[in-house]
Design a protein around this motif. Structure first.
Motif, PDB file in Angstrom:
ATOM      1  N   GLU A 140       0.843  -1.209   0.000  1.00  0.00           N
ATOM      2  CA  GLU A 140       0.000   0.000   0.000  1.00  0.00           C
ATOM      3  C   GLU A 140       0.877   1.258   0.000  1.00  0.00           C
ATOM      4  O   GLU A 140       0.605   2.219  -0.710  1.00  0.00           O
ATOM      5  CB  GLU A 140      -0.924  -0.014   1.217  1.00  0.00           C
ATOM      6  CG  GLU A 140      -1.873   1.152   1.281  1.00  0.00           C
ATOM      7  CD  GLU A 140      -2.977   1.093   0.238  1.00  0.00           C
ATOM      8  OE1 GLU A 140      -3.580   2.147  -0.030  1.00  0.00           O
ATOM      9  OE2 GLU A 140      -3.233   0.009  -0.312  1.00  0.00           O
ATOM     10  N   TYR A 141       1.942   1.234   0.789  1.00  0.00           N
ATOM     11  CA  TYR A 141       2.875   2.360   0.838  1.00  0.00           C
ATOM     12  C   TYR A 141       3.498   2.600  -0.537  1.00  0.00           C
ATOM     13  O   TYR A 141       3.573   3.732  -1.017  1.00  0.00           O
ATOM     14  CB  TYR A 141       3.971   2.111   1.878  1.00  0.00           C
ATOM     15  CG  TYR A 141       5.069   3.129   1.839  1.00  0.00           C
ATOM     16  CD1 TYR A 141       4.908   4.378   2.429  1.00  0.00           C
ATOM     17  CD2 TYR A 141       6.274   2.854   1.190  1.00  0.00           C
ATOM     18  CE1 TYR A 141       5.914   5.331   2.370  1.00  0.00           C
ATOM     19  CE2 TYR A 141       7.287   3.800   1.131  1.00  0.00           C
ATOM     20  CZ  TYR A 141       7.106   5.036   1.724  1.00  0.00           C
ATOM     21  OH  TYR A 141       8.102   5.965   1.662  1.00  0.00           O
ATOM     22  N   ASP A 142       3.956   1.515  -1.181  1.00  0.00           N
ATOM     23  CA  ASP A 142       4.553   1.643  -2.512  1.00  0.00           C
ATOM     24  C   ASP A 142       3.550   2.213  -3.509  1.00  0.00           C
ATOM     25  O   ASP A 142       3.905   3.042  -4.359  1.00  0.00           O
ATOM     26  CB  ASP A 142       5.075   0.290  -3.005  1.00  0.00           C
ATOM     27  CG  ASP A 142       6.302  -0.175  -2.250  1.00  0.00           C
ATOM     28  OD1 ASP A 142       6.961   0.666  -1.588  1.00  0.00           O
ATOM     29  OD2 ASP A 142       6.614  -1.393  -2.313  1.00  0.00           O
ATOM     30  N   SER A 143       2.316   1.774  -3.423  1.00  0.00           N
ATOM     31  CA  SER A 143       1.269   2.266  -4.316  1.00  0.00           C
ATOM     32  C   SER A 143       1.033   3.764  -4.100  1.00  0.00           C
ATOM     33  O   SER A 143       0.929   4.530  -5.062  1.00  0.00           O
ATOM     34  CB  SER A 143      -0.014   1.477  -4.071  1.00  0.00           C
ATOM     35  OG  SER A 143      -1.082   2.034  -4.765  1.00  0.00           O
ATOM     36  N   ILE A 144       0.951   4.168  -2.851  1.00  0.00           N
ATOM     37  CA  ILE A 144       0.737   5.585  -2.533  1.00  0.00           C
ATOM     38  C   ILE A 144       1.936   6.413  -3.001  1.00  0.00           C
ATOM     39  O   ILE A 144       1.777   7.476  -3.610  1.00  0.00           O
ATOM     40  CB  ILE A 144       0.506   5.766  -1.019  1.00  0.00           C
ATOM     41  CG1 ILE A 144      -0.841   5.179  -0.612  1.00  0.00           C
ATOM     42  CG2 ILE A 144       0.602   7.229  -0.620  1.00  0.00           C
ATOM     43  CD1 ILE A 144      -1.055   5.069   0.884  1.00  0.00           C
ATOM     44  N   LYS A 145       3.116   5.912  -2.724  1.00  0.00           N
ATOM     45  CA  LYS A 145       4.343   6.619  -3.119  1.00  0.00           C
ATOM     46  C   LYS A 145       4.389   6.816  -4.633  1.00  0.00           C
ATOM     47  O   LYS A 145       4.725   7.896  -5.123  1.00  0.00           O
ATOM     48  CB  LYS A 145       5.561   5.825  -2.645  1.00  0.00           C
ATOM     49  CG  LYS A 145       6.882   6.467  -2.937  1.00  0.00           C
ATOM     50  CD  LYS A 145       8.005   5.598  -2.390  1.00  0.00           C
ATOM     51  CE  LYS A 145       9.335   6.044  -2.929  1.00  0.00           C
ATOM     52  NZ  LYS A 145      10.417   5.151  -2.527  1.00  0.00           N
ATOM     53  N   ARG A 146       4.053   5.762  -5.364  1.00  0.00           N
ATOM     54  CA  ARG A 146       4.050   5.841  -6.817  1.00  0.00           C
ATOM     55  C   ARG A 146       3.014   6.852  -7.303  1.00  0.00           C
ATOM     56  O   ARG A 146       3.277   7.651  -8.204  1.00  0.00           O
ATOM     57  CB  ARG A 146       3.749   4.453  -7.385  1.00  0.00           C
ATOM     58  CG  ARG A 146       4.496   4.100  -8.614  1.00  0.00           C
ATOM     59  CD  ARG A 146       4.252   2.670  -9.136  1.00  0.00           C
ATOM     60  NE  ARG A 146       3.260   1.833  -8.501  1.00  0.00           N
ATOM     61  CZ  ARG A 146       3.527   0.943  -7.537  1.00  0.00           C
ATOM     62  NH1 ARG A 146       4.756   0.799  -7.086  1.00  0.00           N
ATOM     63  NH2 ARG A 146       2.572   0.203  -7.024  1.00  0.00           N
ATOM     64  N   ALA A 147       1.849   6.832  -6.677  1.00  0.00           N
ATOM     65  CA  ALA A 147       0.762   7.712  -7.117  1.00  0.00           C
ATOM     66  C   ALA A 147       1.080   9.185  -6.855  1.00  0.00           C
ATOM     67  O   ALA A 147       0.796  10.034  -7.696  1.00  0.00           O
ATOM     68  CB  ALA A 147      -0.534   7.324  -6.429  1.00  0.00           C
ATOM     69  N   ILE A 148       1.655   9.508  -5.719  1.00  0.00           N
ATOM     70  CA  ILE A 148       1.889  10.924  -5.411  1.00  0.00           C
ATOM     71  C   ILE A 148       3.216  11.438  -5.958  1.00  0.00           C
ATOM     72  O   ILE A 148       3.477  12.636  -5.921  1.00  0.00           O
ATOM     73  CB  ILE A 148       1.796  11.209  -3.896  1.00  0.00           C
ATOM     74  CG1 ILE A 148       2.857  10.464  -3.114  1.00  0.00           C
ATOM     75  CG2 ILE A 148       0.419  10.911  -3.375  1.00  0.00           C
ATOM     76  CD1 ILE A 148       2.892  10.811  -1.645  1.00  0.00           C
ATOM     77  N   SER A 149       4.042  10.549  -6.495  1.00  0.00           N
ATOM     78  CA  SER A 149       5.312  11.004  -7.058  1.00  0.00           C
ATOM     79  C   SER A 149       5.160  11.491  -8.500  1.00  0.00           C
ATOM     80  O   SER A 149       6.073  12.079  -9.060  1.00  0.00           O
ATOM     81  CB  SER A 149       6.367   9.897  -6.992  1.00  0.00           C
ATOM     82  OG  SER A 149       5.996   8.828  -7.822  1.00  0.00           O
ATOM     83  N   GLU A 150       3.991  11.229  -9.078  1.00  0.00           N
ATOM     84  CA  GLU A 150       3.740  11.704 -10.431  1.00  0.00           C
ATOM     85  C   GLU A 150       3.617  13.226 -10.427  1.00  0.00           C
ATOM     86  O   GLU A 150       3.083  13.810  -9.498  1.00  0.00           O
ATOM     87  CB  GLU A 150       2.459  11.082 -10.983  1.00  0.00           C
ATOM     88  CG  GLU A 150       2.515   9.591 -11.121  1.00  0.00           C
ATOM     89  CD  GLU A 150       1.191   9.000 -11.560  1.00  0.00           C
ATOM     90  OE1 GLU A 150       0.259   9.767 -11.859  1.00  0.00           O
ATOM     91  OE2 GLU A 150       1.096   7.767 -11.595  1.00  0.00           O
ATOM     92  N   ARG A 151       4.100  13.806 -11.470  1.00  0.00           N
ATOM     93  CA  ARG A 151       4.006  15.258 -11.606  1.00  0.00           C
ATOM     94  C   ARG A 151       2.666  15.612 -12.227  1.00  0.00           C
ATOM     95  O   ARG A 151       2.223  14.991 -13.172  1.00  0.00           O
ATOM     96  CB  ARG A 151       5.128  15.784 -12.470  1.00  0.00           C
ATOM     97  CG  ARG A 151       6.479  15.658 -11.808  1.00  0.00           C
ATOM     98  CD  ARG A 151       7.475  16.377 -12.621  1.00  0.00           C
ATOM     99  NE  ARG A 151       7.325  17.804 -12.406  1.00  0.00           N
ATOM    100  CZ  ARG A 151       8.292  18.602 -12.039  1.00  0.00           C
ATOM    101  NH1 ARG A 151       9.494  18.124 -11.866  1.00  0.00           N
ATOM    102  NH2 ARG A 151       8.084  19.874 -11.869  1.00  0.00           N
ATOM    103  N   GLY A 152       2.075  16.637 -11.694  1.00  0.00           N
ATOM    104  CA  GLY A 152       0.825  17.130 -12.262  1.00  0.00           C
ATOM    105  C   GLY A 152       1.124  18.149 -13.338  1.00  0.00           C
ATOM    106  O   GLY A 152       1.520  19.267 -13.046  1.00  0.00           O
ATOM    107  N   ASP A 153       0.952  17.746 -14.587  1.00  0.00           N
ATOM    108  CA  ASP A 153       1.248  18.643 -15.705  1.00  0.00           C
ATOM    109  C   ASP A 153       0.061  19.514 -16.076  1.00  0.00           C
ATOM    110  O   ASP A 153       0.228  20.594 -16.649  1.00  0.00           O
ATOM    111  CB  ASP A 153       1.677  17.835 -16.938  1.00  0.00           C
ATOM    112  CG  ASP A 153       2.969  17.065 -16.694  1.00  0.00           C
ATOM    113  OD1 ASP A 153       3.747  17.496 -15.827  1.00  0.00           O
ATOM    114  OD2 ASP A 153       3.183  16.034 -17.358  1.00  0.00           O
TER     115      ASP A 153
END
Length: 113
Positions: free
Chosen positions: A80-93
């Protein structure tokens, strides 16, 4: 004990462990090795050893079950942590992706793992 593993709550398991450990303490310190009767002595050492062995086995099984459950839960939390980390590390373009990220972060703050 193992027949209903998935139905056992941690608090119930803790109560059982305390009961088993108290019984083990009583057996090792307070149960007689021999009992004197009117004309004979009854040797209780074999029965005491059997009961002590059985209690130790029950305690081991319970602790192994707890260990497996903790490892399973830790793995789930890690994923779950990895999933959250991946999701919030994306840049909002775009404005839309920024709004989605803000919603995700707000959801994360209130979510139970």
């Amino acid at each position: 004990l193992l027949q209903s593993q998935h139905q056992v709550k941690l608090s119930e398991l803790q109560e059982m462990l305390i009961k088993y450990q108290n019984s083990l303490e009583e057996l090792t310190h307070h149960c007689p090795i021999t009992i004197r009767m009117s004309m004979i002595y009854v040797d209780c050492s074999g029965m005491n050893e059997f009961l002590i062995k059985r209690l130790n086995e029950l305690i081991s099984v319970a602790l192994e079950w707890v260990e497996e459950e903790v490892i399973h839960e830790a793995y789930g939390i890690s994923k779950e942590y990895d999933s959250i980390k991946r999701a919030i590390s994306e840049r909002g373009d775009t404005e839309e992706t920024l709004i989605e990220l803000e919603k995700l972060i707000a959801d994360i703050k209130t979510r139970e793992v």
